[in-house]
Design a protein around this motif. Sequence first.
Motif, PDB file in Angstrom:
ATOM      1  N   GLY A   1      30.337 -50.837 -13.680  1.00  0.00           N
ATOM      2  CA  GLY A   1      31.273 -50.007 -13.260  1.00  0.00           C
ATOM      3  C   GLY A   1      30.819 -48.599 -13.804  1.00  0.00           C
ATOM      4  O   GLY A   1      29.980 -48.716 -14.973  1.00  0.00           O
ATOM      5  N   GLU A   2      31.290 -47.335 -13.042  1.00  0.00           N
ATOM      6  CA  GLU A   2      30.953 -46.164 -13.933  1.00  0.00           C
ATOM      7  C   GLU A   2      32.338 -45.454 -13.921  1.00  0.00           C
ATOM      8  O   GLU A   2      33.229 -45.293 -12.880  1.00  0.00           O
ATOM      9  N   SER A   3      32.604 -44.454 -14.946  1.00  0.00           N
ATOM     10  CA  SER A   3      34.019 -44.007 -15.094  1.00  0.00           C
ATOM     11  C   SER A   3      33.451 -42.828 -15.951  1.00  0.00           C
ATOM     12  O   SER A   3      32.746 -42.483 -17.007  1.00  0.00           O
ATOM     13  N   SER A   4      34.102 -41.569 -15.513  1.00  0.00           N
ATOM     14  CA  SER A   4      33.827 -40.145 -16.088  1.00  0.00           C
ATOM     15  C   SER A   4      34.489 -40.129 -17.375  1.00  0.00           C
ATOM     16  O   SER A   4      34.166 -39.325 -18.286  1.00  0.00           O
ATOM     17  N   ASP A   5      35.733 -40.924 -17.629  1.00  0.00           N
ATOM     18  CA  ASP A   5      36.187 -40.733 -18.934  1.00  0.00           C
ATOM     19  C   ASP A   5      35.957 -42.117 -19.897  1.00  0.00           C
ATOM     20  O   ASP A   5      36.736 -42.535 -20.850  1.00  0.00           O
ATOM     21  N   ALA A   6      34.942 -43.038 -19.481  1.00  0.00           N
ATOM     22  CA  ALA A   6      34.744 -44.142 -20.252  1.00  0.00           C
ATOM     23  C   ALA A   6      35.807 -45.330 -20.141  1.00  0.00           C
ATOM     24  O   ALA A   6      35.621 -46.134 -21.084  1.00  0.00           O
ATOM     25  N   THR A   7      36.557 -45.225 -19.375  1.00  0.00           N
ATOM     26  CA  THR A   7      37.680 -46.320 -19.276  1.00  0.00           C
ATOM     27  C   THR A   7      37.227 -47.259 -18.153  1.00  0.00           C
ATOM     28  O   THR A   7      36.462 -47.052 -17.257  1.00  0.00           O
ATOM     29  N   PRO A   8      37.813 -48.636 -18.293  1.00  0.00           N
ATOM     30  CA  PRO A   8      37.188 -49.792 -17.447  1.00  0.00           C
ATOM     31  C   PRO A   8      37.487 -49.266 -16.009  1.00  0.00           C
ATOM     32  O   PRO A   8      38.427 -48.699 -15.679  1.00  0.00           O
ATOM     33  N   VAL A   9      36.726 -49.873 -15.371  1.00  0.00           N
ATOM     34  CA  VAL A   9      36.928 -49.913 -13.759  1.00  0.00           C
ATOM     35  C   VAL A   9      37.486 -51.158 -13.279  1.00  0.00           C
ATOM     36  O   VAL A   9      36.863 -52.276 -13.652  1.00  0.00           O
ATOM     37  N   ARG A  10      38.681 -51.199 -12.964  1.00  0.00           N
ATOM     38  CA  ARG A  10      39.342 -52.243 -12.291  1.00  0.00           C
ATOM     39  C   ARG A  10      39.173 -52.905 -11.052  1.00  0.00           C
ATOM     40  O   ARG A  10      39.123 -51.933 -10.042  1.00  0.00           O
TER      41      ARG A  10
ATOM     42  N   VAL B   1      35.686 -54.178 -14.931  1.00  0.00           N
ATOM     43  CA  VAL B   1      34.270 -54.079 -15.310  1.00  0.00           C
ATOM     44  C   VAL B   1      33.901 -53.427 -16.237  1.00  0.00           C
ATOM     45  O   VAL B   1      33.982 -51.904 -16.102  1.00  0.00           O
ATOM     46  N   LYS B   2      33.163 -53.945 -17.167  1.00  0.00           N
ATOM     47  CA  LYS B   2      32.663 -53.059 -18.271  1.00  0.00           C
ATOM     48  C   LYS B   2      31.316 -52.859 -18.506  1.00  0.00           C
ATOM     49  O   LYS B   2      30.769 -52.222 -19.308  1.00  0.00           O
ATOM     50  N   ALA B   3      30.448 -53.498 -17.559  1.00  0.00           N
ATOM     51  CA  ALA B   3      29.147 -53.837 -17.409  1.00  0.00           C
ATOM     52  C   ALA B   3      28.447 -52.305 -17.277  1.00  0.00           C
ATOM     53  O   ALA B   3      29.035 -51.351 -16.667  1.00  0.00           O
ATOM     54  N   THR B   4      27.264 -52.137 -17.524  1.00  0.00           N
ATOM     55  CA  THR B   4      26.491 -50.908 -17.333  1.00  0.00           C
ATOM     56  C   THR B   4      25.377 -51.013 -16.551  1.00  0.00           C
ATOM     57  O   THR B   4      24.924 -52.136 -16.173  1.00  0.00           O
ATOM     58  N   LYS B   5      24.844 -49.887 -15.720  1.00  0.00           N
ATOM     59  CA  LYS B   5      23.675 -50.114 -14.902  1.00  0.00           C
ATOM     60  C   LYS B   5      22.437 -50.820 -15.655  1.00  0.00           C
ATOM     61  O   LYS B   5      21.847 -51.640 -14.642  1.00  0.00           O
ATOM     62  N   ALA B   6      22.195 -50.481 -16.761  1.00  0.00           N
ATOM     63  CA  ALA B   6      21.187 -51.490 -17.352  1.00  0.00           C
ATOM     64  C   ALA B   6      21.441 -52.865 -17.635  1.00  0.00           C
ATOM     65  O   ALA B   6      20.380 -53.693 -17.457  1.00  0.00           O
ATOM     66  N   LYS B   7      22.719 -53.245 -17.659  1.00  0.00           N
ATOM     67  CA  LYS B   7      23.104 -54.693 -17.772  1.00  0.00           C
ATOM     68  C   LYS B   7      24.249 -54.986 -16.789  1.00  0.00           C
ATOM     69  O   LYS B   7      25.394 -54.985 -17.221  1.00  0.00           O
ATOM     70  N   PRO B   8      24.083 -55.142 -15.463  1.00  0.00           N
ATOM     71  CA  PRO B   8      25.341 -55.383 -14.763  1.00  0.00           C
ATOM     72  C   PRO B   8      25.629 -56.721 -14.973  1.00  0.00           C
ATOM     73  O   PRO B   8      25.017 -57.667 -15.479  1.00  0.00           O
ATOM     74  N   GLU B   9      26.871 -57.134 -14.676  1.00  0.00           N
ATOM     75  CA  GLU B   9      27.645 -58.446 -14.940  1.00  0.00           C
ATOM     76  C   GLU B   9      27.640 -59.003 -13.674  1.00  0.00           C
ATOM     77  O   GLU B   9      28.034 -58.604 -12.585  1.00  0.00           O
ATOM     78  N   GLU B  10      27.848 -60.552 -13.736  1.00  0.00           N
ATOM     79  CA  GLU B  10      28.307 -61.274 -12.477  1.00  0.00           C
ATOM     80  C   GLU B  10      29.621 -61.816 -12.857  1.00  0.00           C
ATOM     81  O   GLU B  10      29.876 -62.709 -13.686  1.00  0.00           O
TER      82      GLU B  10
ATOM     83  N   VAL C   1      32.730 -48.585  -8.568  1.00  0.00           N
ATOM     84  CA  VAL C   1      32.128 -49.774  -9.004  1.00  0.00           C
ATOM     85  C   VAL C   1      30.736 -50.062  -8.058  1.00  0.00           C
ATOM     86  O   VAL C   1      30.590 -49.558  -6.777  1.00  0.00           O
ATOM     87  N   MET C   2      29.728 -50.601  -8.533  1.00  0.00           N
ATOM     88  CA  MET C   2      28.454 -50.521  -7.975  1.00  0.00           C
ATOM     89  C   MET C   2      28.251 -52.157  -7.724  1.00  0.00           C
ATOM     90  O   MET C   2      28.338 -52.888  -8.724  1.00  0.00           O
ATOM     91  N   ILE C   3      28.074 -52.465  -6.619  1.00  0.00           N
ATOM     92  CA  ILE C   3      27.764 -53.860  -6.060  1.00  0.00           C
ATOM     93  C   ILE C   3      26.462 -53.952  -5.610  1.00  0.00           C
ATOM     94  O   ILE C   3      25.991 -53.574  -4.774  1.00  0.00           O
TER      95      ILE C   3
END
Length: 773
Positions: A249-258, A273-282, A312-314
């Motif tokens: 997920g990506e958020s401009s205010d650092a809040t989780p993406v639901r 979704v709290k993962a980052t681009k460097a470490k996407p989650e499954e 959200v990036m899929i």
Amino acid sequence: MRRMMLSLGTLLLSVPICNAAETAVPADLARDGLKFVQQYCMSCHNDKARKADLSLEPDRDEAAILRNRKVWQNVLDQVQSGAMPPSNRPQPKIHETEAFVKSIRGVFDRYDRNAPPDPGRVTVRRLNRTEYRNTVRDLLDADFDPTENFPADDIGHGFDNIGDVLTVSPVLMERYLAAAESVLDRAILVNPPKPSHRQQWAPYTEPAGGGGPKLVDGFRVLTDPKSPVNTPFSSALPGEFLFKARVYGESSDATPVRVAMLINGKEYRQLDVKATKAKPEEIELKAELPAGEYRVAIGILNPGDDKVKRSVMIQWLSLTGPMDMRPLAQRKLLAVTPGRSQREQTIDVMTRFLRRAYRRPPTIEEINRSVELVEAVVAEKEPWVAGIKLAMQAALVSPKFLFRLELDDRADSKTPSKLDEFALASRLSYFLWASMPDDELLTLAEKGQLSASLDAQVNRMLADPRSESLVENFALQWLQLQRIATFQADQKLFPHFSDELRKSMLKETQLFVQAIFRENRSVLELIDSDFTFLNEKLSYHYGIEDTMGNRFGQKEKKPGGQRIKGEEFVRVKLQPEASRGGLLTMASVLSVTSNPTRTSPVKRGRWVLEQILGTPPPPAPPDVPELQEGKQLTGTLRQRMEQHRANPSCAGCHARMDPLGFAFENFDATGKYRWQDEGQNIDSSGVLPDGRKFQGPNELKKILLAQRELIVRNLVSKMLTYALGRGVEYYDKPAMDRIVAAMGKEQDSVHAMIRAIVQSEPFRMRRGRGQGE
């Protein structure tokens, strides 16, 4: 036997004349019966002459007539039909014929009133092709036909489920062995495959197109909550599935993406979704799903507003499953209680299977033999499943599965006894479903409660889709419509006839009879009705435009009709003046009773006599040529037939058949309506042997419907034959009388007939030892 002229007083379409209670002067065997025989029969049928290998000379009293009841019943049939005495012999007067019939029937009736019930004996019979296919289907949830290579079943009394003709040839035994192996290969997999895994990468997901960036470094960008990223999958098996996706997920205010995980639009799970681009989650979701088509999706729930941007990036979506790749049948057949020993599980599985396969509780010996077979396979280092599969395969080639065995613990009883509850369950299920009893029937039988629940069970079973087998297996055989598969009209004369039309003809009859049965209508509506079922092809064939029965080009049309279009059949209301309505004027019946090049009044008349009235004429003499072979015959078809029956050997039977057949002459060899034939206007009038006149099929139907007793009794006879798997005999007459009477109390409804048959002595009982021999 030669065909004779009808005697003057013979009635073709009347309820039987003989009922001693209807006359003030009782019939007397010596005065009315034997005197008639002496005067009109004995010159040919004595010990010396023995015409047709028959002598009536020894039968001089009631006991002798009863001993030879079948012979005397045939004598009655010959006299009543007018086939006897021969036309070149002295003919009896009307009152003499009536008195003779009454006297002989009186002998039968007096005996029947006081005789103990005789339910008859049914030959042990194997499952026919249809019953085998349906039984395997219900036992194993088989989705294919294992009988494709089986030889055809023989026909007896018009049906293919008659015990006396259902033999087992070496070829059929080979087919049974092969079928048992093939169905279990599909039902049980010793080594099931791994769960299927399907994965869709982001560039190939949906929705496709649209404005704005969609892909970033191989990830699909999702910012619109109304357009989840999704992809389709499918499965032929139900079960537990694992839905997974790799996201961050990506958020401009650092809040989780639901996000939400959806299957076919239904939300199954929400998560942050709290993962980052460097470490996407499954992320994953487990769900129980039926077999079918799926669309799995990821949707964003909190995309933000003008100040906060979330996405959200899929990277991919995947679906794995079902996790249990065993066929559904295997899951049911091999269901076990965890924690029990392997032997206990074998006993549980095989007891449950044999109870259904043998249509009764298995004995201890039968269970032990199955267990020993399984353990022998396991001892050879084979999987337990392989042993179970082999034991089930052995059961499927056992006579206890292939044959409908009716066990009897009163084999030495000299009086009729009730069928065992399990045998009764099988008779009921193979009658109404052409298949094995279901668990409810078997459970009632185990509790000894089936006999007391017959009416309720009949109603339940008739409401089940499996009861459509009554139409497929009973009705189509009774009506002899299987022949339409091989009927081929001359393409030069009837270029409109096609395989598509042929199939439509048969489908109309199936849907019509099915509606009569399902809606519990009067059996008399089979003769004439105000509805049918048509598709576009058949509607053009009939000249009927819409669902209100309006004809093409009709000036004043009844409102509310919908145009009949396409291949789908729709219910059509028939107008009172229509030439259609009921079985007799359906294209299927009219076609199978025609020749490839022309109609056949003889075949159509004979069909009415045999299938509707139950009064078939005797076979044609062997020395009389077919109509087309008589080169001296000229004129229209009606005129040629009149010349044909000028032959005294032909006149008797043709006087019965021809008028009935000519009623349908306005329908050509494919059942299409016409006004002329061979350039001449068609004459569809007729005169019955008793002097009644009619014009066309509608007036004939009214005459037929007045003969309720003949029509109902014939249908009861046909359905009782099908239900029992044997021909109806003279000792079934009391039971048939009660069935016909029960129907009369319920407007001759189909369900009343079926319930009465199921409650009858022939259906519920078995003959005592030595009885009826």
